[in-house]
Design a protein around this motif. Structure first.
Motif, PDB file in Angstrom:
ATOM      1  N   TYR A  39       0.857  -1.181   0.000  1.00 20.17           N
ATOM      2  CA  TYR A  39       0.000   0.000   0.000  1.00 20.17           C
ATOM      3  C   TYR A  39       0.894   1.232   0.000  1.00 20.17           C
ATOM      4  N   CYS A  40       0.706   2.093  -0.983  1.00 18.12           N
ATOM      5  CA  CYS A  40       1.542   3.284  -1.128  1.00 18.12           C
ATOM      6  C   CYS A  40       0.795   4.531  -0.676  1.00 18.12           C
ATOM      7  N   VAL A  41       1.466   5.333   0.141  1.00 24.21           N
ATOM      8  CA  VAL A  41       0.966   6.654   0.517  1.00 24.21           C
ATOM      9  C   VAL A  41       1.987   7.659  -0.006  1.00 24.21           C
ATOM     10  N   ASN A  42       1.525   8.574  -0.874  1.00 21.88           N
ATOM     11  CA  ASN A  42       2.441   9.594  -1.396  1.00 21.88           C
ATOM     12  C   ASN A  42       1.815  10.992  -1.383  1.00 21.88           C
ATOM     13  N   GLU A  43       0.719  11.132  -0.684  1.00 21.22           N
ATOM     14  CA  GLU A  43       0.090  12.430  -0.450  1.00 21.22           C
ATOM     15  C   GLU A  43      -0.183  12.519   1.050  1.00 21.22           C
ATOM     16  N   ASN A  44       0.038  13.691   1.612  1.00 21.52           N
ATOM     17  CA  ASN A  44      -0.187  13.880   3.053  1.00 21.52           C
ATOM     18  C   ASN A  44       0.437  12.746   3.870  1.00 21.52           C
ATOM     19  N   VAL A  45       1.695  12.474   3.598  1.00 22.63           N
ATOM     20  CA  VAL A  45       2.377  11.361   4.264  1.00 22.63           C
ATOM     21  C   VAL A  45       2.548  11.649   5.754  1.00 22.63           C
ATOM     22  N   ASP A  61       3.134  -2.764   4.247  1.00 24.11           N
ATOM     23  CA  ASP A  61       2.582  -4.117   4.204  1.00 24.11           C
ATOM     24  C   ASP A  61       1.689  -4.197   5.431  1.00 24.11           C
ATOM     25  N   LYS A  62       0.389  -4.038   5.222  1.00 26.85           N
ATOM     26  CA  LYS A  62      -0.577  -3.869   6.313  1.00 26.85           C
ATOM     27  C   LYS A  62      -0.146  -2.662   7.140  1.00 26.85           C
ATOM     28  N   ASP A  63       0.185  -2.843   8.409  1.00 28.34           N
ATOM     29  CA  ASP A  63       0.588  -1.715   9.258  1.00 28.34           C
ATOM     30  C   ASP A  63       2.096  -1.517   9.300  1.00 28.34           C
ATOM     31  N   ASN A  64       2.849  -2.386   8.644  1.00 30.40           N
ATOM     32  CA  ASN A  64       4.309  -2.305   8.683  1.00 30.40           C
ATOM     33  C   ASN A  64       4.830  -1.426   7.558  1.00 30.40           C
ATOM     34  N   LEU A  65       5.592  -0.410   7.922  1.00 35.69           N
ATOM     35  CA  LEU A  65       6.233   0.437   6.914  1.00 35.69           C
ATOM     36  C   LEU A  65       7.441  -0.322   6.385  1.00 35.69           C
TER      37      LEU A  65
END
Length: 166
Positions: free
Chosen positions: A7-13, A58-62
């Motif tokens: 899961y990728c977060v690249n906005e409002n990280v 990966d789920k809650d793991n960065l």
């Protein structure tokens, strides 16, 4: 492991997540000097000036992260790169959690960064690596980066690299 499965977060990280990964990676590196660093305040300024961070979970793991920095003509010229900063993206810290090393995630992130840069009209990607960080340096060379400069600073010997975006 495939980057696309994360899961990728690249906005409002979440900058705390980013800084926690930075600290964890640095504390578990063979040579912690290999990883440069930024304060939370510096990261906020980078993000205001067209910088970008990708966090992969990966789920809650960065699992890993990469950072795009705005280029500066002064830094490029210092490293024998004579392209205008407007067409050169800079790959900043690229990190993989020690628990996920060996999955070729750094290479996959570089490919993702190249796609992003191509879609945003950059023509080149510039980056630097500590010269004795054979892992990162090897990945960059495999990905098509070319060495432009080698220099010494407080972290030791460093290699500046550039890649033309296809």
């Amino acid at each position: 492991m495939n980057l696309n499965d994360l899961y990728c977060v690249n906005e409002n990280v979440n900058l705390d997540d980013y800084l926690n990964l930075y600290k964890y990676v640095k504390n578990n590196m063979k040579n912690p000097n290999w990883l440069g660093g930024f304060t939370k305040k510096e990261i906020k300024e980078i993000l205001k000036k067209e910088g970008k961070i990708w966090l992969y979970y990966d789920k809650d793991n960065l699992v890993c992260s990469m950072c795009l920095l705005p280029s500066k003509n002064k830094v490029l010229k210092k490293n024998n790169i004579y392209y205008d900063e407007s067409i050169v993206a800079s790959l900043g810290p690229i990190m993989v959690s020690p628990n996920y090393i060996g999955n070729k995630l750094q290479l996959q992130m570089m490919k993702e960064l190249e796609r992003y840069c191509k879609n945003n009209n950059y023509k080149y990607i510039f980056t630097k690596s500590c010269s004795d960080n054979i892992y990162s340096l090897s990945n960059m060379l495999k990905h098509g980066f070319k060495i432009k400069n080698v220099y010494i600073n407080e972290r030791g010997s460093n290699t500046a690299l550039i890649k033309k975006i296809n």
